[in-house]
Scaffold this active site. Structure first.
Site, PDB file in Angstrom:
ATOM      1  CG  LEU A 125      -1.714   1.284   1.401  1.00 36.49           C
ATOM      2  CD1 LEU A 125      -2.521   1.594   0.227  1.00 36.49           C
ATOM      3  CD2 LEU A 125      -2.721   1.176   3.042  1.00 36.49           C
ATOM      4  CB  ALA A 130       0.983   7.803  -0.891  1.00 35.79           C
ATOM      5  CB  SER A 132      -1.590   8.976   6.559  1.00 30.60           C
ATOM      6  OG  SER A 132       0.169   8.935   7.376  1.00 30.60           O
ATOM      7  CB  ILE A 157       6.810  -3.450   1.143  1.00 22.94           C
ATOM      8  CG1 ILE A 157       5.739  -2.454   0.118  1.00 22.94           C
ATOM      9  CG2 ILE A 157       5.755  -4.572   0.739  1.00 22.94           C
ATOM     10  CD1 ILE A 157       5.279  -1.285   0.506  1.00 22.94           C
ATOM     11  CD  GLU A 364      -1.557  -3.669  10.044  1.00 25.04           C
ATOM     12  OE1 GLU A 364      -2.803  -3.788   9.866  1.00 25.04           O
ATOM     13  OE2 GLU A 364      -0.886  -4.246  10.441  1.00 25.04           O
TER      14      GLU A 364
HETATM   15  C1  LIG Z   1       8.102  -1.740  10.270  1.00 23.72           C
HETATM   16  C2  LIG Z   1       6.965  -1.522   9.134  1.00 23.72           C
HETATM   17  C3  LIG Z   1       6.668  -2.375   8.166  1.00 23.72           C
HETATM   18  C4  LIG Z   1       6.170  -1.948   7.302  1.00 23.72           C
HETATM   19  N1  LIG Z   1       5.223  -2.582   6.178  1.00 23.72           N
HETATM   20  C5  LIG Z   1       3.940  -1.616   5.516  1.00 23.72           C
HETATM   21  C6  LIG Z   1       4.299  -3.195   4.343  1.00 23.72           C
HETATM   22  O1  LIG Z   1       3.993  -3.850   4.766  1.00 23.72           O
HETATM   23  N2  LIG Z   1       2.858  -2.612   3.452  1.00 23.72           N
HETATM   24  C7  LIG Z   1       3.062  -1.098   3.412  1.00 23.72           C
HETATM   25  O2  LIG Z   1       1.913  -0.548   2.863  1.00 23.72           O
HETATM   26  N3  LIG Z   1       3.536  -0.360   4.631  1.00 23.72           N
HETATM   27  C8  LIG Z   1       3.862  -0.756   5.300  1.00 23.72           C
HETATM   28  N4  LIG Z   1       4.874   0.102   5.901  1.00 23.72           N
HETATM   29  C9  LIG Z   1       4.055   1.144   6.219  1.00 23.72           C
HETATM   30  C10 LIG Z   1       3.345   1.690   7.388  1.00 23.72           C
HETATM   31  O3  LIG Z   1       2.586   1.748   6.881  1.00 23.72           O
HETATM   32  C11 LIG Z   1       2.836   3.810   6.891  1.00 23.72           C
HETATM   33  O4  LIG Z   1       4.384   4.037   7.274  1.00 23.72           O
HETATM   34  C12 LIG Z   1       2.062   3.950   8.006  1.00 23.72           C
HETATM   35  O5  LIG Z   1       1.382   4.408   7.094  1.00 23.72           O
HETATM   36  C13 LIG Z   1       2.796   5.807   7.531  1.00 23.72           C
HETATM   37  O6  LIG Z   1       2.879   6.473   6.367  1.00 23.72           O
HETATM   38  P1  LIG Z   1       4.042   7.292   6.179  1.00 23.72           P
HETATM   39  O7  LIG Z   1       4.959   6.814   6.343  1.00 23.72           O
HETATM   40  O8  LIG Z   1       4.056   7.344   4.322  1.00 23.72           O
HETATM   41  O9  LIG Z   1       3.726   8.965   6.468  1.00 23.72           O
HETATM   42  P2  LIG Z   1       2.811  10.185   6.350  1.00 23.72           P
HETATM   43  O10 LIG Z   1       1.303   8.991   6.209  1.00 23.72           O
HETATM   44  O11 LIG Z   1       3.114  10.511   5.633  1.00 23.72           O
HETATM   45  O12 LIG Z   1       2.801  11.104   7.654  1.00 23.72           O
HETATM   46  C14 LIG Z   1       3.844  11.941   8.932  1.00 23.72           C
HETATM   47  C15 LIG Z   1       2.860  12.185   9.394  1.00 23.72           C
HETATM   48  O13 LIG Z   1       2.537  12.668   9.858  1.00 23.72           O
HETATM   49  C16 LIG Z   1       1.129  12.520  10.257  1.00 23.72           C
HETATM   50  N5  LIG Z   1       0.044  12.665   9.906  1.00 23.72           N
HETATM   51  C17 LIG Z   1      -0.612  11.736   8.480  1.00 23.72           C
HETATM   52  N6  LIG Z   1      -1.399  12.400   8.396  1.00 23.72           N
HETATM   53  C18 LIG Z   1      -1.970  13.045   9.007  1.00 23.72           C
HETATM   54  C19 LIG Z   1      -3.268  14.121   8.883  1.00 23.72           C
HETATM   55  N7  LIG Z   1      -4.446  13.773   8.399  1.00 23.72           N
HETATM   56  N8  LIG Z   1      -3.431  14.764  10.373  1.00 23.72           N
HETATM   57  C20 LIG Z   1      -2.289  14.918  11.303  1.00 23.72           C
HETATM   58  N9  LIG Z   1      -1.727  14.343  11.049  1.00 23.72           N
HETATM   59  C21 LIG Z   1      -1.192  12.973  10.027  1.00 23.72           C
HETATM   60  C22 LIG Z   1       1.373  10.605  10.345  1.00 23.72           C
HETATM   61  O14 LIG Z   1       0.650  10.776  11.063  1.00 23.72           O
HETATM   62  C23 LIG Z   1       2.953  10.799  10.630  1.00 23.72           C
HETATM   63  O15 LIG Z   1       3.235  11.197  11.784  1.00 23.72           O
HETATM   64  C24 LIG Z   1       5.122  -0.336   7.463  1.00 23.72           C
HETATM   65  C25 LIG Z   1       6.430   0.694   7.763  1.00 23.72           C
HETATM   66  C26 LIG Z   1       7.379   0.334   8.956  1.00 23.72           C
HETATM   67  C27 LIG Z   1       7.673   1.674   9.614  1.00 23.72           C
END
Ligand SMILES: Cc1cc2nc3c(=O)[nH]c(=O)nc-3n(C[C@H](O)[C@H](O)[C@H](O)COP(=O)(O)OP(=O)(O)OC[C@H]3O[C@@H](n4cnc5c(N)ncnc54)[C@H](O)[C@@H]3O)c2cc1C
Length: 380
Positions: A125, A130, A132, A157, A364
């Site tokens: 995802l 992208a 959150s 991922i 997640e």
């Molecule tokens: C160890 C690990 C394993 C993972 N495994 C997978 C996987 O298998 N598959 C997969 O698809 N993803 C995976 N991920 C990704 C994970 O799901 C994302 O890192 C997470 O969803 C946050 O997205 P981002 O890192 O793009 O942060 P962003 O969405 O860019 O957010 C950055 C910061 O802004 C804050 N923020 C964002 N939007 C808002 C809002 N509207 N209001 C207030 N604050 C906000 C967030 O809380 C965060 O602190 C993994 C991540 C990690 C760390």
């Protein structure tokens, strides 16, 4: 109300505890150090029926409930959160959408081998721009005759370099924000699929994490989940709802491990000639840890119980994830502090619990996103 596991669940808890202590515990240090996922162990857990716990018997699974899945997840993450991450992503995020939204053919070709441990699944995802905001993905899957051509990048991922298939989200209609998303099953061998690089992380070292590329990756239309274009966002939400409840169990498992180490330390060690356990300050910390773990466990079970009855709303899952992952931060921090400098040496597993726990606030759905979901349910 009966706050007790039923006989079947108690039997299952006893069984999985023994299996994880026997099969997983001896491997943790080696795989954490190598920063690789134990594939032979994965295959063995497949033989034991522990990879896709809710998968019905007709597709080769044990057909247990969400509460049992949480029981197993807690026991596994108590031993190792890194291995627990790989198993959770495989069963809960890669295979589960195929079970819930896939065709019979996809269930036969991907779900059943995933249940047996013959195929490893990943969930694609998150993208560089992208995470959150799932509707903000840029990956596209455009129809060309009997195929979809997928183009895009996915990052962070889990199981990325070792997977046999990825359940990937992409826009089939980029003009319809959110509504034009679908999930696809991409095979490792599909032309145009590649692993760009493996990522090094703060914690969950025994879980493999990678960046993936889809470059004109051609998949037949039969590999789309669901019968029509669109609807993928709802499928993602349903998948994440289940996953966020599982995070309660992951947090409880790591919290329990941190508590167990702290309790034995406090019982054994003397400071200034006095047994450490005589210190009221230390006793209060241990009491608070025990209290938090108990509440985390029951909050998780409640979420799982609601899920099993089709009653869990998104905010219920968010409450479980937010409460448990945030409570865990304090538990692991205290566990390290109680042991002072001994808590910081790499031979002591307590530093691993601290590193692993930090990741739980992000995956997640970050804590901020869980706050947003709960606030939205309040009509705010
Ligand atoms: C160890 C690990 C394993 C993972 N495994 C997978 C996987 O298998 N598959 C997969 O698809 N993803 C995976 N991920 C990704 C994970 O799901 C994302 O890192 C997470 O969803 C946050 O997205 P981002 O890192 O793009 O942060 P962003 O969405 O860019 O957010 C950055 C910061 O802004 C804050 N923020 C964002 N939007 C808002 C809002 N509207 N209001 C207030 N604050 C906000 C967030 O809380 C965060 O602190 C993994 C991540 C990690 C760390």
């Amino acid at each position: 109300m009966i706050f007790e596991l039923n006989e079947e669940q108690k039997f299952f808890q006893n069984r999985v505890r023994k299996i994880y202590e026997r099969e997983v515990a001896p491997l943790v240090d080696e795989y954490e150090r190598q920063e690789t996922f134990p594939v032979p162990l994965f295959r063995k857990l497949g033989e034991e029926g522990l990879l896709c716990i809710r998968c019905p018997r007709e597709y080769g699974g044990p057909g247990l409930d969400k509460v049992s899945e949480c029981i197993s997840t807690e026991e596994l993450n108590r031993i190792c959160a890194g291995i627990g991450a790989g198993i959770m992503v495989h069963g809960g995020l890669a295979a589960d959408p195929i079970l819930r939204f896939g065709s019979e053919e996809l269930k036969r070709s991907y779900l059943m081998p995933a249940v047996r441990g013959e195929k490893i699944g990943a969930f694609g995802l998150t993208e560089p721009d992208a995470g959150s905001d799932a509707a903000g993905i840029r990956t596209v899957a455009l129809r060309e005759g009997g195929n979809y051509r997928i183009n895009g990048l996915k990052t962070f991922i889990s199981n990325g370099t070792i997977c046999d298939f990825v359940t990937v989200s992409a826009y089939t209609d980029p003009a319809k924000r959110g509504a034009g998303i679908n999930l696809f099953v991409v095979n490792r061998e599909d032309p145009g699929f590649s692993v760009i690089k493996k990522l090094k992380k703060l914690g969950n070292h025994s879980c493999d994490t990678a960046e993936l590329a889809f470059d004109d990756c051609c998949v037949p239309i039969e590999r789309m989940l669901g019968e029509r274009e669109g609807g993928g966002l709802e499928q993602l939400e349903e998948t994440l709802k289940s996953g966020r409840i599982t995070y309660g169990a992951r947090s409880t498992g790591v919290g329990q491990a941190a508590f167990d180490t702290s309790l034995s330390y406090v019982k054994e060690v003397r400071r200034g000639g006095e047994p450490l356990k005589r210190s009221q300050a230390i006793r209060f910390v241990l009491a608070e840890m025990a209290m938090s773990i108990e509440v985390m466990r029951y909050t998780t079970y409640r979420g799982a119980w609601l899920f099993d009855r089709g009653l869990a709303k998104m905010k219920d899952a968010s409450i479980v994830k937010l409460f448990c992952t945030e409570s865990l931060q304090r538990i692991v921090q205290k566990a390290v502090e109680i042991q002072k400098e001994a808590g910081l040496v790499m031979e002591n597993p307590v530093q691993r619990y601290l590193r692993d726990a930090r990741l739980f606030k992000i995956t997640e759905g970050t804590s901020e996103i869980q706050h947003l979901v709960i606030a939205r349910d309040l009509g705010l």
